[in-house]
Structure formats: C-alpha cells, structure tokens
Design a protein around this motif. Structure first.
Motif, PDB file in Angstrom:
ATOM      1  N   ASP A 131     -24.929  37.644  16.678  1.00 10.34           N
ATOM      2  CA  ASP A 131     -24.958  39.060  16.033  1.00 10.34           C
ATOM      3  C   ASP A 131     -23.530  38.946  15.161  1.00 10.34           C
ATOM      4  N   TRP A 183     -29.093  39.347  15.078  1.00  9.48           N
ATOM      5  CA  TRP A 183     -29.495  38.481  14.210  1.00  9.48           C
ATOM      6  C   TRP A 183     -30.505  37.471  14.894  1.00  9.48           C
ATOM      7  N   ASP A 184     -31.734  37.517  14.399  1.00  9.72           N
ATOM      8  CA  ASP A 184     -33.148  36.569  14.889  1.00  9.72           C
ATOM      9  C   ASP A 184     -32.854  35.656  13.966  1.00  9.72           C
ATOM     10  N   ASN A 241     -36.564  33.847  12.828  1.00  2.90           N
ATOM     11  CA  ASN A 241     -37.137  34.725  11.700  1.00  2.90           C
ATOM     12  C   ASN A 241     -35.983  35.280  10.415  1.00  2.90           C
ATOM     13  N   ARG A 252     -33.566  37.450  10.021  1.00  2.00           N
ATOM     14  CA  ARG A 252     -33.711  38.864   9.975  1.00  2.00           C
ATOM     15  C   ARG A 252     -32.709  39.786  10.686  1.00  2.00           C
ATOM     16  N   VAL A 253     -32.304  40.607  10.299  1.00  4.39           N
ATOM     17  CA  VAL A 253     -31.585  41.430  11.370  1.00  4.39           C
ATOM     18  C   VAL A 253     -32.549  42.309  11.806  1.00  4.39           C
ATOM     19  N   THR A 254     -32.384  42.491  13.536  1.00  2.00           N
ATOM     20  CA  THR A 254     -33.388  43.350  14.178  1.00  2.00           C
ATOM     21  C   THR A 254     -33.042  44.690  14.028  1.00  2.00           C
ATOM     22  N   ASN A 255     -31.846  45.090  14.108  1.00  2.00           N
ATOM     23  CA  ASN A 255     -31.775  46.573  14.474  1.00  2.00           C
ATOM     24  C   ASN A 255     -31.068  47.389  13.037  1.00  2.00           C
ATOM     25  N   GLU A 266     -32.657  47.280   9.345  1.00  2.00           N
ATOM     26  CA  GLU A 266     -33.773  47.008   8.461  1.00  2.00           C
ATOM     27  C   GLU A 266     -33.227  46.917   6.941  1.00  2.00           C
ATOM     28  N   ASN A 293     -31.654  43.650   5.693  1.00  3.20           N
ATOM     29  CA  ASN A 293     -32.383  42.520   5.408  1.00  3.20           C
ATOM     30  C   ASN A 293     -32.806  42.222   4.035  1.00  3.20           C
TER      31      ASN A 293
END
Length: 485
Positions: free
Chosen positions: A276, A458-459, A462, A464-467, A469, A472
C-alpha cells in the motif's frame, strides 16, 4: 523494424565469429597472446555497443563501457546534435543516427548491445526494440516511466535471454554489501522502518506549463525527442535537463534519485512490491491567497509512505522524502556528524540498532558511528571489481559471456521491482492531485480531491490500485502514434 531479421535469443557476435572460424578451418584459431601479446583482447571478445542518447549521462555511460577495454562503441544515436558532439568527437569512427528506429532497423546485425540514456518517457520502447532483436541492454535509471513498462521489460529480459543492467551504479558499490553483512549478522536486529530522503529536485517543479512557445533549435529533432509523449510546441528551458519535472517526460525526484537511494534498503531487506502507499505533497502559491494546481508538473516536495512484507510478521514501512524534507535526526548521531551525506541518505531502524548511508550506499555507518570501526563481521558477499565504476565493466563482461553466465548487480529482475515501487509512489503523488469539479446546493463550483487522505491498496500481481480506480490511469499511459511497446 524488420521482425523477420530477429537474431536467435541470446545469440552474440562472438558466438557467430567463433562458429565462422571453426567452419573456415582449425588453422584459423590463433592464441590471443600470439596475436597481440599479453593482455591483448581479440575483436571477437569485444562487445559491440550502440549508444542511444549519447549526451550527458549517456556520454559518460558509453565512455565507461569503452574504458573497460572490452567494448567497441560502434554506433551513436541522438536527437540533438549539440548533445552528441563530445561522443562523436571521442568516437569518430562510430556511425551516427538521429532516429533509434532507423539504427535498429539498418544496423542490428552489426552490434551486440544497446545503451539507452534518453529522457525517461522513451526508455521502454527503445529497450524493448533492442531486446526483441536479441540485444543486451543497459538502461539508465529509472528503468521506465510507467509501472506497466517496468513489468514488461522485466518479462522481456527473461524471454529474450539477454543481459540487462540498470544505471544505478551504487548497486555495485561495496557499501551496500557491507550493510547486508551487518544486517545478516544481526547487528541492528529486525528492521521495521526505513527513511530515505533527497534534496532534489534541483530543477523547476510545481509550476504551470510555459505559455510561450519558442523556435526549435536547428540541431534538435523535436518530434523525435517527444517520442512517445503527446505533441506540444517546443519551449525554452525544457531540454536538456528540466524535463524531469514534467509528468509527460520525467518522474520527478523519485525517478532521478530513488533508484540510487532506495536500492540499499531494497537489497539489504530483500524487498519486492509494496502492499500500500499514501502520501502528502508540498505546493506553491500563485498569489498570497491561492494555492497553485498544476497537474502536469511534479510537486516541489513530497512525503510518501509505503508498506512492504517483512521477513517477520510485521510489515516494513518505508518513508520517501524529497524537496528538502528530512526525517528526524537519530539521537545516536552526534550534533556535528553528517546525517547521510548531507543532502541525501537512507536510514534503517532495527530492533537492536540503526545504520545509514549516503547516495550510492557510500560511507555506510552503524549508529552511533563509533560502532562502525568496533565491529568486524565476515565478508560474505563478493565485491564488484572497481565498485561503483565497475558497474559498467560488469555489464560488458556479462554480455560477452552470454545470458546466465555472469552476475550483474542490477539486472531487470531486480531493477524492475525497484523501479515499479518508485513509480507506485509516484502514482500516489499523482493521485493526490486528481481534481473533481462539483456544484454545491447554492450553484457554486467546488473542487474535491478524492485521492487525498486515503491509503491506496496495491495489487502487485494485477498492477492496479484496488480502492481508488481513478489512480490506475497512471499505471500505463497511451503512447503517441506510431509508438508502441
């Protein structure tokens, strides 16, 4: 670029010449010392290098390759004749191009490796084009401009089996190896917190794009300089250095210094991708009442906090500070002692002690500094001959040896995750200033900044930021046609 002209993966000019000599007959093989005496290096044992971006840092890079005694600088490429002048004078026999695509298309059969030292926004397309042709690559830091690019270059290095190195020469320094030995010996215990800081930027940031365009210098091909970036009219002062402060081309202080300063804790602690990220940034005032909003430009200062998986149950928190912001001075450091190297540094805080270093991991110190000379731990990590300066020869020799035969300090498998982490920090900085325009109940215009006051999750798998959007959009940018990765 001619795809059907691609050489077999991992092939080298030396292998080609060696095979040709065998085919011609055994009498062609002559011992090296007979040809030229002790120390003679046969042409087939030299790495033939093409330099793309040969002014400034690129100029010193190719000179260092040449100084190894094992590299032939055969091709030069630069969009600016002024910047290329010194390299062209040093290597008058090298063929000169302005467009790297033309260089690769016409000459790819005639060289082994490519050095890339352009502004950040063009690193990835040039390096990928070279690797697709089976060329070894040396790419200046930061490896790429975008997170997506860093991941793709890392994958490509393995796919095409080429020798890679990023230009963070401190990775070859003795200092980071000494720090790893201290850490492995348990001298500072378990590390849960790291601070890294720099006095950069030393170029303009947090400012509006200049309103007035200027004539393009006759020596500069502006369209080629822009490369993957959106078209804009030329402005004074952007070239050759101040592009670093604009998101279209540069990556700010993090891109400039992060690969040098964050590399020591990355290496010592075995870090990979952050979990994160959150940040706060400084700003400028357009007048005494109004704070400036200039999303095209990197901020004048920032403090970014990233969390990484630690070896124990607890996470490792890494603080990045730029624009002159520094962490609190350690109480173990004397009042007259230098913190880091003055302007830059890294501080690792463990359960049993602390250690710090300056840029390139120079002057590593245990705290209090008196401990540095008191302790004596075994050397467990091989040193790179020449240390920082040996970073260049190390890549040359590894490329001559071929993929997988010699180690380098900052291959893309290491440089890629490091660069991604810096760019994830930049993603948070850019997300911090995402502006949303709204209208209140009175019909008045208001602005909201949803990227502030949140921790972005942070994922890594994949990318991408998950929380959040909206952030991204900065993972992967759209290239200007006809450029593709």
């Amino acid at each position: 670029m001619k795809k059907n002209a691609k050489k077999p993966s991992g092939s080298s000019r030396r292998d080609f010449l060696k095979t040709s000599a065998i085919a011609a007959g055994a009498f062609m093989i002559v011992p090296r010392h007979v040809l030229g005496g002790p120390g003679y290096i046969a042409p087939s044992d030299k790495l033939v290098v093409a330099g793309v971006g040969v002014g400034g840092k690129g100029q010193s890079d190719i000179w260092n390759f040449y100084q190894s005694g094992k590299a032939d600088i055969a091709y030069l490429c630069d969009v600016d004749d002024r910047r290329a002048a010194v390299s062209r004078e040093r290597f008058p026999k090298a063929k000169y191009y302005k467009d790297w695509r033309e260089l690769l298309d016409k000459e790819h059969k005639n060289f082994d490796a490519v050095s890339v030292s352009t502004p950040d926004h063009n690193h990835a397309v040039i390096a990928m084009g070279a690797m697709e042709l089976g060329k070894h690559v040396y790419v200046q830091k930061p490896l790429t401009h975008d997170i997506y690019e860093a991941r793709k270059l890392t994958e490509a290095a393995k796919k095409y089996k080429v020798v890679t190195q990023m230009g963070n020469q401190g990775a070859s320094a003795d200092g980071v190896r000494k720090m790893r030995e201290w850490y492995d010996a348990g001298l500072i215990g378990d590390v849960e917190e790291v601070y890294v800081w720099t006095n950069r930027p030393v170029w303009p940031q947090g400012i509006p794009w200049p309103k007035n365009s200027a004539p393009v210098p006759s020596e500069l091909d502006w369209d080629l300089w822009l490369g993957t970036a959106p078209y804009k009219d030329y402005v004074e002062g952007l070239v050759p250095f101040n592009w670093r402060g604009w998101w279209d081309y540069g990556t700010g202080a993090l891109g400039d210094m992060g690969c040098h300063l964050i590399e020591p804790p990355f290496s010592v602690l075995g870090l990979q991708y952050p979990k994160d990220v959150e940040c706060s940034v400084g700003s400028v005032y357009v007048d005494e009442f109004q704070r400036g909003y200039f999303p095209e430009s990197c901020p004048p200062s920032s403090h970014v906090i990233m969390s990484f998986d630690g070896k124990k149950e607890k996470d490792i928190t890494l603080h990045w500070m730029d624009g002159g912001i520094k962490p609190m001075r350690p109480e173990e450091l004397g009042p007259e002692e230098t913190f880091g190297d003055g302007g830059n540094g890294a501080l690792l805080i463990g359960s049993k002690g602390k250690m710090m270093c300056g840029t390139y991991s120079l002057n590593p110190q245990l705290l209090p500094t008196s401990r540095t000379d008191e302790v004596n731990v075994p050397q467990t990590y091989d040193r790179v001959p020449g240390g920082i300066d040996g970073h260049y020869a190390q890549w040359v020799e590894a490329a001559i040896a071929g993929y997988g035969n010699k180690k380098v300090s900052s291959p893309f498998e290491v440089a890629g995750p490091l660069t991604e982490s810096l760019l994830i920090a930049n993603l948070a900085i850019r997300g911090y200033d995402i502006q949303k325009k709204t209208t209140n109940a009175k019909g008045e215009t208001e602005y909201q900044y949803p990227g502030r006051d949140i921790k972005m999750i942070w994922d890594a798998e994949n990318m991408r930021v998950t929380n959040f959007e909206e952030a991204n959009r900065f993972v992967k940018r759209d290239y200007r046609e006809p450029y593709t990765l």
